[in-house]
Design an enzyme around this catalytic site. Sequence first.
Site, mmCIF file in Angstrom:
data_model
loop_
_atom_site.group_PDB
_atom_site.id
_atom_site.type_symbol
_atom_site.label_atom_id
_atom_site.label_comp_id
_atom_site.label_asym_id
_atom_site.label_seq_id
_atom_site.Cartn_x
_atom_site.Cartn_y
_atom_site.Cartn_z
ATOM 1 N N LYS A 36 0.838 -1.200 0.000
ATOM 2 C CA LYS A 36 0.000 0.000 0.000
ATOM 3 C C LYS A 36 0.879 1.258 0.000
ATOM 4 O O LYS A 36 0.638 2.215 -0.739
ATOM 5 C CB LYS A 36 -0.876 -0.031 1.269
ATOM 6 N N PHE A 148 -15.791 12.138 12.252
ATOM 7 C CA PHE A 148 -17.193 12.112 11.810
ATOM 8 C C PHE A 148 -17.203 12.214 10.285
ATOM 9 O O PHE A 148 -17.770 13.142 9.703
ATOM 10 C CB PHE A 148 -17.976 13.268 12.442
ATOM 11 N N LYS A 200 -18.769 9.826 20.069
ATOM 12 C CA LYS A 200 -18.666 9.178 18.759
ATOM 13 C C LYS A 200 -19.716 8.074 18.600
ATOM 14 O O LYS A 200 -20.456 8.013 17.619
ATOM 15 C CB LYS A 200 -17.257 8.615 18.560
ATOM 16 N N ASN A 204 -23.299 8.074 16.064
ATOM 17 C CA ASN A 204 -23.643 7.040 15.072
ATOM 18 C C ASN A 204 -24.912 6.282 15.475
ATOM 19 O O ASN A 204 -25.756 5.972 14.627
ATOM 20 C CB ASN A 204 -22.470 6.066 14.893
ATOM 21 N N PHE A 245 -30.846 13.291 7.070
ATOM 22 C CA PHE A 245 -30.757 11.883 7.453
ATOM 23 C C PHE A 245 -32.134 11.278 7.695
ATOM 24 O O PHE A 245 -32.396 10.646 8.717
ATOM 25 C CB PHE A 245 -29.878 11.752 8.718
ATOM 26 N N CYS A 256 -19.495 1.282 9.619
ATOM 27 C CA CYS A 256 -19.566 1.977 10.919
ATOM 28 C C CYS A 256 -20.849 1.727 11.710
ATOM 29 O O CYS A 256 -20.782 1.252 12.855
ATOM 30 C CB CYS A 256 -19.395 3.470 10.700
ATOM 31 N N LYS A 259 -21.339 -1.853 13.211
ATOM 32 C CA LYS A 259 -20.294 -2.161 14.206
ATOM 33 C C LYS A 259 -20.459 -1.271 15.455
ATOM 34 O O LYS A 259 -20.393 -1.758 16.582
ATOM 35 C CB LYS A 259 -18.940 -1.905 13.538
ATOM 36 N N ARG A 324 -18.997 -3.338 2.471
ATOM 37 C CA ARG A 324 -19.113 -3.857 3.838
ATOM 38 C C ARG A 324 -20.512 -3.626 4.406
ATOM 39 O O ARG A 324 -21.031 -2.528 4.363
ATOM 40 C CB ARG A 324 -18.054 -3.212 4.731
HETATM 41 C C1 UGA Z 1 -21.120 7.177 9.198
HETATM 42 C C2 UGA Z 1 -21.419 8.538 9.843
HETATM 43 O O1 UGA Z 1 -22.382 9.255 9.067
HETATM 44 C C3 UGA Z 1 -20.154 9.388 9.979
HETATM 45 O O2 UGA Z 1 -20.436 10.603 10.660
HETATM 46 C C4 UGA Z 1 -19.130 8.580 10.784
HETATM 47 O O3 UGA Z 1 -17.931 9.280 10.955
HETATM 48 C C5 UGA Z 1 -18.851 7.278 10.053
HETATM 49 O O4 UGA Z 1 -20.075 6.527 9.936
HETATM 50 C C6 UGA Z 1 -17.834 6.509 10.887
HETATM 51 O O5 UGA Z 1 -18.144 6.155 12.020
HETATM 52 O O6 UGA Z 1 -16.678 6.395 10.454
HETATM 53 P P1 UGA Z 1 -20.816 6.267 6.686
HETATM 54 O O7 UGA Z 1 -20.782 4.903 7.294
HETATM 55 O O8 UGA Z 1 -19.801 6.620 5.667
HETATM 56 O O9 UGA Z 1 -20.711 7.391 7.841
HETATM 57 O O10 UGA Z 1 -22.231 6.398 5.985
HETATM 58 P P2 UGA Z 1 -23.582 7.244 6.167
HETATM 59 O O11 UGA Z 1 -23.655 8.274 5.123
HETATM 60 O O12 UGA Z 1 -23.756 7.687 7.556
HETATM 61 O O13 UGA Z 1 -24.661 6.114 5.816
HETATM 62 C C7 UGA Z 1 -24.824 4.962 6.641
HETATM 63 C C8 UGA Z 1 -25.998 4.130 6.143
HETATM 64 O O14 UGA Z 1 -27.226 4.837 6.319
HETATM 65 C C9 UGA Z 1 -25.910 3.778 4.646
HETATM 66 O O15 UGA Z 1 -26.330 2.456 4.446
HETATM 67 C C10 UGA Z 1 -26.887 4.768 4.006
HETATM 68 O O16 UGA Z 1 -27.431 4.334 2.790
HETATM 69 C C11 UGA Z 1 -27.952 4.877 5.093
HETATM 70 N N1 UGA Z 1 -28.730 6.131 5.001
HETATM 71 C C12 UGA Z 1 -28.143 7.328 5.253
HETATM 72 C C13 UGA Z 1 -30.092 6.072 4.689
HETATM 73 O O17 UGA Z 1 -30.658 4.966 4.466
HETATM 74 N N2 UGA Z 1 -30.808 7.237 4.654
HETATM 75 C C14 UGA Z 1 -30.251 8.454 4.898
HETATM 76 O O18 UGA Z 1 -30.989 9.490 4.870
HETATM 77 C C15 UGA Z 1 -28.886 8.506 5.209
#
Ligand code: UGA
Length: 426
Positions: A36, A148, A200, A204, A245, A256, A259, A324
């Site tokens: 990597k 975040f 944190k 989530n 959201f 995320c 988990k 994932r």
């Molecule tokens: C999430 C958090 O949003 C971040 O703030 C956090 O830092 C990150 O996890 C982490 O802990 O590292 P992420 O997993 O990239 O980010 O994805 P999200 O955009 O939060 O979406 C999570 C799930 O919710 C996805 O399956 C998405 O499709 C779903 N989702 C999201 C919906 O079904 N509807 C929505 O309105 C928003």
Amino acid sequence: MAKIAVLGAGYVGLTTAACLASMGHDVVCGDSNKEKIAQLSRCSVSIFEDGLQELVSSGFRNKNLAFVGSVVDAVRSSEFIFLCLPTPESSDGSADTSIIESVAKEISPYLSPRSVIVNKSTLPVGSVGIVQDCIQRRDVHVVSNPEFLREGSAINDFLHPDRIVIGSDNTYAAQRVAQIYAPLGVKILITDATSAETIKYAANAFLAARLSFVNALASVCEAVGAKLSDVMEGVSSDSRIGTHFMQPGPGWGGSCFPKDTKALLKIAQDSGYDFELLAGVISSNERQFDHIAGRIIAEAKSVSDRPTVAIWGLTFKAGTDDLRESPSLKIISRLTKSGLSIQTYDPTQVDVKSRNQQTTNFETALAACKDAHLLAVLTEWSEFSEIDPNLVAAQMRSLFVFDGRNVLNKQLWNNAGFTYKGIGER
Ligand code: UGA
């Protein structure tokens, strides 16, 4: 400007390193994965993240971003060490901190006096103390500074955050870390280590709960015959609730939410609190996969004994190639168990065969629809809402579309002859 080591060159580490360098800091990113690092040293980013390649390239041009294949070499002359290392899920749901602990022990003798270790990865409550115990150094402090960052908008989230959280029982160390972020001009919350670590998980879990509530409400709308879009508009117009959201979907996934919700449940349980509400959020998400799969199976089997279903979207959300805990894959495995033949398309061309999915992958959205009895949209890629439904109709054997993200224009699909069903619609 600070001299910073970022340990770990995954999603969080690479984004953190590139963004800190773009703010003018002098950054070295260390990872023990030599392959990597060799690739990154050639300025080639393999992670699918909007804007990341450009930011890494500009760090190279400005000569303030470098990569090394040894965590020890990365920390030698750094004032701050950001730990962005994996914390996989253990069999009991808790986060496994063994990688963090072994790296902390490894780097300890090489840390500069008065340097600060910054826990960036999502770590269990109490991890600042665990890392402090591992390094066994009185002159080095450990601070929690949770990320975040959403995949797909990680750079924007890093450079334009709603807040920065810094937790430490040493105020001076926390203030030094706050200085790193001062150029961003955003709210910085300094608190104790335990509170920062809890924030944190709480953020989530709260977001996951919000989504589960919306998805459950969609099922209520399906049952009583209410119109989900109007219900959501009415609910989210209340400024206490808001519009963010709130998009219904096939369930939440990714590396995320699944988990972290389980980890918070375990943290609460281990501390003597039965977080029943959060357990309900997690199980309700599993039920959402069953519910969506059930709707697709029922519709498809009403048309044919051996139905073929076209699936658009495999990643856990749009804007990433990450599979994932993808809701799409969870639903597909339920469909194949019920004997449905699956034809898939994803804009990133991710390979789901490696995930033991019995599917046939296609290179275009239209090709995946060839002779299918039903089309289901499971990820909200903008490409899908731009496709002409008449072209899709010409490919399919029967015209039924299930919109698992409510992203298609119902009127257009109806006009093309499709029976359209979305989430929250009978
Ligand atoms: C999430 C958090 O949003 C971040 O703030 C956090 O830092 C990150 O996890 C982490 O802990 O590292 P992420 O997993 O990239 O980010 O994805 P999200 O955009 O939060 O979406 C999570 C799930 O919710 C996805 O399956 C998405 O499709 C779903 N989702 C999201 C919906 O079904 N509807 C929505 O309105 C928003």
